[in-house]
Motif scaffolding. Structure first.
Motif, PDB file in Angstrom:
ATOM      1  N   PHE A  50       0.842  -1.209   0.000  1.00  0.00           N
ATOM      2  CA  PHE A  50       0.000   0.000   0.000  1.00  0.00           C
ATOM      3  C   PHE A  50       0.871   1.251   0.000  1.00  0.00           C
ATOM      4  O   PHE A  50       0.543   2.257  -0.623  1.00  0.00           O
ATOM      5  CB  PHE A  50      -0.950   0.005   1.201  1.00  0.00           C
ATOM      6  CG  PHE A  50      -1.974  -1.095   1.129  1.00  0.00           C
ATOM      7  CD1 PHE A  50      -2.997  -1.055   0.185  1.00  0.00           C
ATOM      8  CD2 PHE A  50      -1.889  -2.187   1.975  1.00  0.00           C
ATOM      9  CE1 PHE A  50      -3.924  -2.081   0.092  1.00  0.00           C
ATOM     10  CE2 PHE A  50      -2.809  -3.216   1.887  1.00  0.00           C
ATOM     11  CZ  PHE A  50      -3.833  -3.163   0.942  1.00  0.00           C
ATOM     12  N   THR A  51       1.995   1.184   0.694  1.00  0.00           N
ATOM     13  CA  THR A  51       2.933   2.309   0.692  1.00  0.00           C
ATOM     14  C   THR A  51       3.464   2.529  -0.719  1.00  0.00           C
ATOM     15  O   THR A  51       3.503   3.653  -1.215  1.00  0.00           O
ATOM     16  CB  THR A  51       4.113   2.008   1.647  1.00  0.00           C
ATOM     17  OG1 THR A  51       3.584   1.789   2.939  1.00  0.00           O
ATOM     18  CG2 THR A  51       5.104   3.137   1.676  1.00  0.00           C
ATOM     19  N   VAL A  52       3.860   1.452  -1.381  1.00  0.00           N
ATOM     20  CA  VAL A  52       4.396   1.567  -2.745  1.00  0.00           C
ATOM     21  C   VAL A  52       3.333   2.172  -3.658  1.00  0.00           C
ATOM     22  O   VAL A  52       3.613   3.107  -4.425  1.00  0.00           O
ATOM     23  CB  VAL A  52       4.853   0.192  -3.274  1.00  0.00           C
ATOM     24  CG1 VAL A  52       5.229   0.268  -4.751  1.00  0.00           C
ATOM     25  CG2 VAL A  52       6.032  -0.318  -2.447  1.00  0.00           C
ATOM     26  N   ALA A  53       2.098   1.688  -3.564  1.00  0.00           N
ATOM     27  CA  ALA A  53       1.025   2.194  -4.434  1.00  0.00           C
ATOM     28  C   ALA A  53       0.821   3.683  -4.207  1.00  0.00           C
ATOM     29  O   ALA A  53       0.646   4.461  -5.152  1.00  0.00           O
ATOM     30  CB  ALA A  53      -0.265   1.417  -4.169  1.00  0.00           C
ATOM     31  N   SER A  54       0.854   4.100  -2.955  1.00  0.00           N
ATOM     32  CA  SER A  54       0.627   5.520  -2.670  1.00  0.00           C
ATOM     33  C   SER A  54       1.777   6.381  -3.214  1.00  0.00           C
ATOM     34  O   SER A  54       1.557   7.484  -3.728  1.00  0.00           O
ATOM     35  CB  SER A  54       0.414   5.679  -1.155  1.00  0.00           C
ATOM     36  OG  SER A  54       1.120   6.724  -0.633  1.00  0.00           O
ATOM     37  N   ILE A  55       3.001   5.873  -3.156  1.00  0.00           N
ATOM     38  CA  ILE A  55       4.142   6.636  -3.694  1.00  0.00           C
ATOM     39  C   ILE A  55       4.062   6.702  -5.226  1.00  0.00           C
ATOM     40  O   ILE A  55       4.313   7.751  -5.820  1.00  0.00           O
ATOM     41  CB  ILE A  55       5.466   6.013  -3.208  1.00  0.00           C
ATOM     42  CG1 ILE A  55       5.607   6.228  -1.696  1.00  0.00           C
ATOM     43  CG2 ILE A  55       6.661   6.606  -3.958  1.00  0.00           C
ATOM     44  CD1 ILE A  55       6.627   5.346  -1.023  1.00  0.00           C
ATOM     45  N   LEU A  56       3.683   5.601  -5.865  1.00  0.00           N
ATOM     46  CA  LEU A  56       3.545   5.625  -7.331  1.00  0.00           C
ATOM     47  C   LEU A  56       2.455   6.614  -7.749  1.00  0.00           C
ATOM     48  O   LEU A  56       2.610   7.360  -8.718  1.00  0.00           O
ATOM     49  CB  LEU A  56       3.236   4.223  -7.869  1.00  0.00           C
ATOM     50  CG  LEU A  56       4.317   3.159  -7.620  1.00  0.00           C
ATOM     51  CD1 LEU A  56       3.930   1.824  -8.270  1.00  0.00           C
ATOM     52  CD2 LEU A  56       5.688   3.597  -8.118  1.00  0.00           C
ATOM     53  N   ASP A  57       1.366   6.665  -6.973  1.00  0.00           N
ATOM     54  CA  ASP A  57       0.314   7.659  -7.254  1.00  0.00           C
ATOM     55  C   ASP A  57       0.867   9.071  -7.140  1.00  0.00           C
ATOM     56  O   ASP A  57       0.561   9.937  -7.949  1.00  0.00           O
ATOM     57  CB  ASP A  57      -0.838   7.516  -6.239  1.00  0.00           C
ATOM     58  CG  ASP A  57      -1.763   6.373  -6.587  1.00  0.00           C
ATOM     59  OD1 ASP A  57      -1.623   5.825  -7.695  1.00  0.00           O
ATOM     60  OD2 ASP A  57      -2.610   6.030  -5.744  1.00  0.00           O
ATOM     61  N   GLU A  58       1.676   9.290  -6.104  1.00  0.00           N
ATOM     62  CA  GLU A  58       2.233  10.638  -5.916  1.00  0.00           C
ATOM     63  C   GLU A  58       3.146  11.009  -7.086  1.00  0.00           C
ATOM     64  O   GLU A  58       3.117  12.137  -7.571  1.00  0.00           O
ATOM     65  CB  GLU A  58       2.981  10.730  -4.574  1.00  0.00           C
ATOM     66  CG  GLU A  58       3.477  12.127  -4.313  1.00  0.00           C
ATOM     67  CD  GLU A  58       3.750  12.443  -2.851  1.00  0.00           C
ATOM     68  OE1 GLU A  58       3.368  11.657  -1.957  1.00  0.00           O
ATOM     69  OE2 GLU A  58       4.362  13.511  -2.610  1.00  0.00           O
ATOM     70  N   ILE A  59       3.933  10.050  -7.568  1.00  0.00           N
ATOM     71  CA  ILE A  59       4.805  10.319  -8.729  1.00  0.00           C
ATOM     72  C   ILE A  59       3.942  10.715  -9.936  1.00  0.00           C
ATOM     73  O   ILE A  59       4.189  11.731 -10.590  1.00  0.00           O
ATOM     74  CB  ILE A  59       5.667   9.074  -9.048  1.00  0.00           C
ATOM     75  CG1 ILE A  59       6.684   8.844  -7.924  1.00  0.00           C
ATOM     76  CG2 ILE A  59       6.377   9.238 -10.401  1.00  0.00           C
ATOM     77  CD1 ILE A  59       7.460   7.545  -8.032  1.00  0.00           C
ATOM     78  N   HIS A  60       2.891   9.947 -10.202  1.00  0.00           N
ATOM     79  CA  HIS A  60       2.024  10.258 -11.344  1.00  0.00           C
ATOM     80  C   HIS A  60       1.371  11.626 -11.176  1.00  0.00           C
ATOM     81  O   HIS A  60       1.178  12.354 -12.150  1.00  0.00           O
ATOM     82  CB  HIS A  60       0.945   9.177 -11.498  1.00  0.00           C
ATOM     83  CG  HIS A  60       1.488   7.891 -12.050  1.00  0.00           C
ATOM     84  ND1 HIS A  60       1.281   6.664 -11.456  1.00  0.00           N
ATOM     85  CD2 HIS A  60       2.246   7.648 -13.139  1.00  0.00           C
ATOM     86  CE1 HIS A  60       1.875   5.719 -12.163  1.00  0.00           C
ATOM     87  NE2 HIS A  60       2.476   6.287 -13.186  1.00  0.00           N
ATOM     88  N   SER A  61       1.038  11.984  -9.949  1.00  0.00           N
ATOM     89  CA  SER A  61       0.344  13.262  -9.723  1.00  0.00           C
ATOM     90  C   SER A  61       1.220  14.456 -10.086  1.00  0.00           C
ATOM     91  O   SER A  61       0.724  15.570 -10.237  1.00  0.00           O
ATOM     92  CB  SER A  61      -0.121  13.364  -8.267  1.00  0.00           C
ATOM     93  OG  SER A  61       0.969  13.689  -7.439  1.00  0.00           O
ATOM     94  N   HIS A  62       2.534  14.231 -10.201  1.00  0.00           N
ATOM     95  CA  HIS A  62       3.442  15.306 -10.606  1.00  0.00           C
ATOM     96  C   HIS A  62       3.740  15.263 -12.110  1.00  0.00           C
ATOM     97  O   HIS A  62       4.713  15.861 -12.561  1.00  0.00           O
ATOM     98  CB  HIS A  62       4.750  15.220  -9.805  1.00  0.00           C
ATOM     99  CG  HIS A  62       4.571  15.608  -8.370  1.00  0.00           C
ATOM    100  ND1 HIS A  62       4.612  16.907  -7.935  1.00  0.00           N
ATOM    101  CD2 HIS A  62       4.308  14.855  -7.275  1.00  0.00           C
ATOM    102  CE1 HIS A  62       4.404  16.955  -6.634  1.00  0.00           C
ATOM    103  NE2 HIS A  62       4.214  15.717  -6.203  1.00  0.00           N
ATOM    104  N   ASN A  63       2.912  14.532 -12.861  1.00  0.00           N
ATOM    105  CA  ASN A  63       3.091  14.414 -14.324  1.00  0.00           C
ATOM    106  C   ASN A  63       4.460  13.861 -14.689  1.00  0.00           C
ATOM    107  O   ASN A  63       5.088  14.285 -15.653  1.00  0.00           O
ATOM    108  CB  ASN A  63       2.870  15.758 -15.027  1.00  0.00           C
ATOM    109  CG  ASN A  63       1.444  16.215 -14.896  1.00  0.00           C
ATOM    110  OD1 ASN A  63       0.539  15.394 -14.802  1.00  0.00           O
ATOM    111  ND2 ASN A  63       1.247  17.516 -14.853  1.00  0.00           N
TER     112      ASN A  63
END
Ligand SMILES: Nc1ncnc2c1ncn2[C@@H]1O[C@H](COP(=O)(O)OP(=O)(O)OP(=O)(O)O)[C@@H](O)[C@H]1O
Length: 173
Positions: A50-63
């Motif tokens: 879940f931590t990994v998924a949340s970090i990948l989401d954060e990366i995507h959120s920065h385009n």
């Protein structure tokens, strides 16, 4: 459908066509070309999906685009080669122990100025200092200690090219 006859344009088809348009919010105003960097999510993060998924989401959120990813469990020799510039430093053995304690997730990131942007997102080496000086950065949020600081980011275009080749070359890892 009868051959030669054009299909009726439905509302759903118009919607599908529109969805190819990149929303203004996702477009970058930076016209500089994409560059690539190597990001690593270190072993403590990989213990929790879940931590990994949340970090990948954060990366995507920065385009920022994740163009390649590879999960790997380094041997002592591989970690030693990757961090060879630190061979004489007091934390070298500790660093290798950490980086071989479990799998890591290596990501090739692409975006304009992504080398500097990724390092800005993760913050500097020391998580405890970051929690005071830059509490929203990733190391402030997830990092544990100066060694177990959860993230890596290449520090120059030369390092990025070398590190990406090191991780994604099937001969090395
Ligand atoms: N003073 C220190 N004490 C303990 N561990 C350290 C220290 N400095 C660096 N390290 C560890 O060695 C890694 C590599 O050190 P470096 O100086 O390249 O840091 P960095 O550029 O912040 O991190 P990275 O290269 O992993 O992105 C750090 O990420 C950290 O895990």
């Amino acid at each position: 459908m009868v051959l030669g006859q054009r299909p009726a344009v439905t509302t759903a088809m118009r919607h599908a066509r529109r969805s190819y348009v990149i929303p203004a919010s996702a477009q970058t105003s930076d016209d500089s070309p994409d560059e690539a960097t190597l990001a690593i999510l270190k072993p403590d993060l990989l213990a929790n999906p879940f931590t990994v998924a949340s970090i990948l989401d954060e990366i995507h959120s920065h385009n920022i685009t994740i163009s390649r990813r590879k999960q790997v469990h380094w041997t002592w020799a591989q970690a030693g080669e990757f961090y060879s510039e630190h061979r004489e430093r007091f934390f070298y053995q500790r660093l290798l122990g950490y980086m071989t304690s479990g799998p890591i997730l290596a990501l090739e990131l692409r975006a304009p100025q992504v080398i500097a942007r990724w390092r800005q997102l993760i913050g500097s080496t020391h998580p405890a200092r970051m929690r005071i000086n830059n509490p929203t950065c990733l190391r402030a949020k997830w990092g544990l200690t100066d060694t177990r600081n959860s993230f890596h980011g290449s520090d120059s275009s030369e390092s990025a090219a070398r590190e990406i080749a090191f991780v994604f070359s099937s001969l090395k890892t």
